[in-house]
Design an enzyme around this catalytic site. Structure first.
Site, PDB file in Angstrom:
ATOM      1  N   SER A 143       0.849  -1.197   0.000  1.00 46.20           N
ATOM      2  CA  SER A 143       0.000   0.000   0.000  1.00 46.20           C
ATOM      3  C   SER A 143       0.879   1.240   0.000  1.00 46.20           C
ATOM      4  O   SER A 143       2.016   1.204   0.473  1.00 46.20           O
ATOM      5  CB  SER A 143      -0.876   0.022   1.250  1.00 46.20           C
ATOM      6  OG  SER A 143      -0.091   0.360   2.383  1.00 46.20           O
ATOM      7  N   ASP A 144       0.340   2.341  -0.516  1.00 47.65           N
ATOM      8  CA  ASP A 144       0.982   3.613  -0.201  1.00 47.65           C
ATOM      9  C   ASP A 144       0.797   3.800   1.302  1.00 47.65           C
ATOM     10  O   ASP A 144      -0.100   3.208   1.918  1.00 47.65           O
ATOM     11  CB  ASP A 144       0.389   4.772  -1.000  1.00 47.65           C
ATOM     12  CG  ASP A 144       1.327   5.990  -0.988  1.00 47.65           C
ATOM     13  OD1 ASP A 144       2.246   6.028  -0.132  1.00 47.65           O
ATOM     14  OD2 ASP A 144       1.149   6.904  -1.808  1.00 47.65           O
ATOM     15  N   TRP A 145       1.638   4.626   1.880  1.00 47.99           N
ATOM     16  CA  TRP A 145       1.658   4.754   3.343  1.00 47.99           C
ATOM     17  C   TRP A 145       0.340   5.364   3.855  1.00 47.99           C
ATOM     18  O   TRP A 145       0.078   6.540   3.640  1.00 47.99           O
ATOM     19  CB  TRP A 145       2.872   5.576   3.763  1.00 47.99           C
ATOM     20  CG  TRP A 145       4.095   4.759   4.068  1.00 47.99           C
ATOM     21  CD1 TRP A 145       4.860   4.854   5.199  1.00 47.99           C
ATOM     22  CD2 TRP A 145       4.699   3.724   3.281  1.00 47.99           C
ATOM     23  NE1 TRP A 145       5.888   3.930   5.163  1.00 47.99           N
ATOM     24  CE2 TRP A 145       5.814   3.225   4.012  1.00 47.99           C
ATOM     25  CE3 TRP A 145       4.400   3.126   2.059  1.00 47.99           C
ATOM     26  CZ2 TRP A 145       6.625   2.187   3.535  1.00 47.99           C
ATOM     27  CZ3 TRP A 145       5.209   2.099   1.589  1.00 47.99           C
ATOM     28  CH2 TRP A 145       6.290   1.650   2.323  1.00 47.99           C
TER      29      TRP A 145
END
Ligand code: BGC
Length: 729
Positions: free
Chosen positions: A216-218
């Site tokens: 995932s993106d953060w």
């Protein structure tokens, strides 16, 4: 072997900001930003401060090199630094298209064109991964703005999605197999990218054959269980004990199949096992030299009237004006911010290069965009007393998290340019910016214009290399510079509202849109000057089973060694689908000594000629003649060759009862069947309305099954069913 369900769940989230979780026999690894340097957090309290690392040119610059081999070397160097810092995955490259010039992260992305972005990113990934370090291709997908980036839904039709926004991802995945793909924050057509089964599983894995892991993106994951079910493997950052417990419970309760979790764990294990051990230190000097080489190759010479450049190194006094010459603006803000190992500034490098007097005035303050009369007057005085003035201006703010409000240079910078040129017409303007700025109308009065982007830690020396001609500039625009913002194809549909942004320009992103509307621009896509000149001979194109080879002789007609970037744009006149007037499909850099000629061959893969057919739901190469135009920019096409390309098999559009008369008529077999049906209709009024000449214009928009219901129709609904069978047989 991990057997415990709780361990499995824990493995699918991070243990810290930059670390995966260790469980059972799987150790933790480190992932860190990326993309143009290794930003390894030095202080637990400060997410953004990194240990010193080479700050290579951000993608806005490396993209302008149009040099895949250079990107490969940059990837290798980044790999060495990762190994030295015990980093296993570097979070890059970022390959989202620059849909709008206002995009706050445009400096982190390569281009408005998917082929250019895809080719460069493929080599970057190959270089990095050749060192045993994984890439994270981001942000998947359609993450083209910062406004509402964590919630907005990008509304985009499937053909545009496939041909523009996914195309570079597809290329890098199929050609370089990045270890990881990072899902975007935003929604795509209403569904969070992190929970998008079609995107993360059907397209990425089933169609493209992606073998790696989706991270995932953060902070992108809203629902861990839904994300796992969609094909996301690793949620970052961590720890997320509560989320781990929810995942374990979902498996226990039968809401999430155990195999889904096991598969994610297997992918995490595979990534960890691929990682190479830490090494000793890297060669910081050599990396700085590489950063300088890339930066010099990235600079785009936009204007050079009366050969004001290159500057002479003897006797020509120089006024260096603008704070950016002394205090370099070399990267944008946010997660990609690198703490450089050292930092070159243009003022020092210019002073070291010439024997003539160099005088400096700051011209403006960096903490305010408003013009300062005293600073301007001081700069003007130096310009008046020098043979040539070099003015450094640019953007003052570009950062992840915020889009830009306009394309204009700060008022203080515009005032400085205007006053300096008035005082000394022999003025060169050097731009430092992470995305295009408006150059009209002031560029008309400036003889020299150098687009020097954000160039990383060696930008100062690279600028001096180009100004004095140690490097003959060969950078080309990877994005169009419009005359004004409102000309841009994205303008009416950016940044959207109420949670949605409609990609209304469709396929016509960037130059495709400017070309389709025949709009003048300041500097077109692909443009860039050299200190020498090139001429093109006749082009030839040869079609084979794997694609088309376009060959054109290119001659260096000037007095200096130089590099041309030969670009090939493809058009399909009379296409059955809507297309941009021309699209970049291949390019090749060529280095030529004065007077030398080389036959440059640009190979265009057959897959790159395909369009996404929405009726058939697949890629189709249309049958027929294609025009291959080779040239120096999208608007400077020098030689064209036409060649026939065999179409994809079975690419006829199926005809149905509710297909219209004109759809039937454009299909050769359909036209035959329909004509027969009309011919058997005698002298009914409808047949008369059809004109009897077989053109069927009046009825063109009518579906056959609807036509069948009209009084006097030559056929009935039953006959239409028969015709459909006949035509599709
Ligand atoms: C950015 C990513 C980055 C991540 C980790 C996010 O805010 O969108 O590009 O890799 O943070 O810093």
């Amino acid at each position: 072997m991990i057997v415990e369900l709780t361990d499995q769940a824990a493995l699918t989230s991070g243990s810290a900001f930059w670390k995966t979780t260790a469980a059972g026999d799987v150790p933790a690894i480190t992932l860190t930003d990326g993309p143009h340097g290794v930003r390894l957090q030095s202080d637990a309290g400060d997410m953004l401060a990194g240990r010193p690392a080479t700050c290579f040119p951000p993608a806005v610059a490396s993209g302008s090199t149009w040099d895949p081999a250079l990107l490969h070397r940059m990837g290798e160097a980044l790999g060495d630094e990762c190994r030295a810092m015990d980093v296993q995955v570097l979070l890059g490259p970022g390959i989202n298209l620059k849909r709008t010039p206002l995009g706050g992260r445009n400096f982190e992305y390569f281009s408005e064109d998917p082929i250019l972005s895809g080719v460069l990113a493929t080599e970057w990934v190959r270089g990095l991964q050749s060192k045993g370090v994984g890439a994270s291709l981001k942000h998947f997908a359609v993450n083209n703005q910062e406004t509402d980036r964590m919630t907005v839904s990008a509304e985009v039709d499937e053909r545009t999605l496939r041909e523009l926004y996914l195309r570079a991802f597809q290329r890098v995945v199929t050609q370089a197999q990045p270890w990881t793909v990072m899902c975007a924050y935003n929604k795509v057509n209403g569904v969070y990218a992190s929970q998008h089964h079609w995107l993360l599983t059907e397209v990425l894995r089933d169609e493209w054959g992606f073998e790696g892991l989706v991270v995932s993106d953060w902070g992108a994951v809203v629902d861990r269980v839904a994300a796992l079910a969609a094909g996301l493997d690793l949620t970052m950052p961590g720890p997320d004990d509560a989320g781990d417990a929810v995942v374990a419970a979902a498996v226990r309760d039968g809401k999430l199949p155990a195999e889904v979790l096991e598969t994610a764990v297997a992918r995490i294990r595979a990534m960890v096992e691929k990682s190479a051990p830490a090494t000793g230190p890297y060669d910081a000097e050599a990396h700085h030299a590489l950063a300088r080489e890339i930066a010099a190759r990235a600079i785009v010479l936009l204007k050079n009237d009366d050969d004001i450049l290159p500057l002479r190194t003897d006797g020509q006094s120089v006024a260096v004006l603008g704070e950016f010459a002394r205090t370099p603006r070399y990267q944008g803000g946010g997660s990609s911010q690198i703490t450089p190992t050292r930092l070159d500034d243009a003022l020092t490098e210019i002073t070291a290069t010439t024997t003539a007097p160099v005088r400096f005035a700051p011209g403006y303050r960096t903490d305010s965009d408003a013009a300062d009369e005293t600073l301007i007057a001081e700069a003007v005085a130096l310009a008046e007393g020098s043979d040539v003035a070099v003015v450094f201006v640019g953007t003052t703010r570009e950062t992840e998290g915020a889009d830009r409000a306009d394309l204009d240079l700060p008022a203080a910078h515009l005032a400085l340019i205007e006053r300096v040129v008035a005082a000394n017409p022999r003025t060169v303007v050097v731009l430092n910016n992470g995305a295009v700025v408006r150059t009209a109308p002031w560029d008309a009065s400036v003889p020299g214009l150098v687009e020097a982007w954000l160039l990383g830690q060696a930008g100062g020396s690279a600028i001096a290399d180009v100004l004095f001609g140690r490097v003959n500039p060969s950078g080309r625009l990877a994005e169009t510079i419009p005359l004004k913002l409102s000309d841009h194809p994205s303008h009416l549909d950016f940044p959207g509202e109420a949670g949605f942004v409609r990609y209304g320009e469709g396929l016509h992103v960037g130059y495709r849109g400017f070309d389709a509307r025949e709009q003048p621009v300041s500097y077109p896509f692909g443009f860039g000057l050299s200190y020498t000149t090139f001429s093109y001979g006749e082009a030839t194109a040869v079609a084979g089973p794997d694609g088309v080879d376009v060959t054109v002789p290119v001659t260096n007609t000037g007095a200096r060694e130089g590099r041309e970037i030969v670009q090939v744009y493809v058009a399909k006149p009379g296409s059955r689908v809507r297309r941009a007037p021309r699209e970049l499909k291949g390019f090749a850099p060529v280095d030529l000594a004065p007077g030398a000629t080389a036959a440059v061959t640009v190979r265009i893969a057959r897959d790159d000629l395909a369009y996404w057919d929405t009726r058939l739901g697949r890629w189709v190469v249309e049958d027929g003649d294609y025009e291959f135009a080779a040239g120096a920019s999208s608007r400077d096409l020098r030689a064209t060759a036409t060649v026939t390309v065999a179409g994809s098999p079975d690419s006829r559009w199926p005809l149905a009862a509710d297909s219209t008369v004109s759809e039937w008529m454009t299909d050769p077999r359909g036209a035959e069947v329909l004509r027969e049906a009309f011919a058997s209709g005698g002298d009914s009024p409808l047949v008369a309305a059809a004109g009897g000449d077989g053109e069927f214009e009046l009825l063109g928009g009518m579906p056959l099954d609807r036509l069948a219901l009209f009084p006097g129709s030559p056929f009935s609904v039953d006959t239409v069913a028969e015709m459909v069978k006949q035509v599709n047989a």
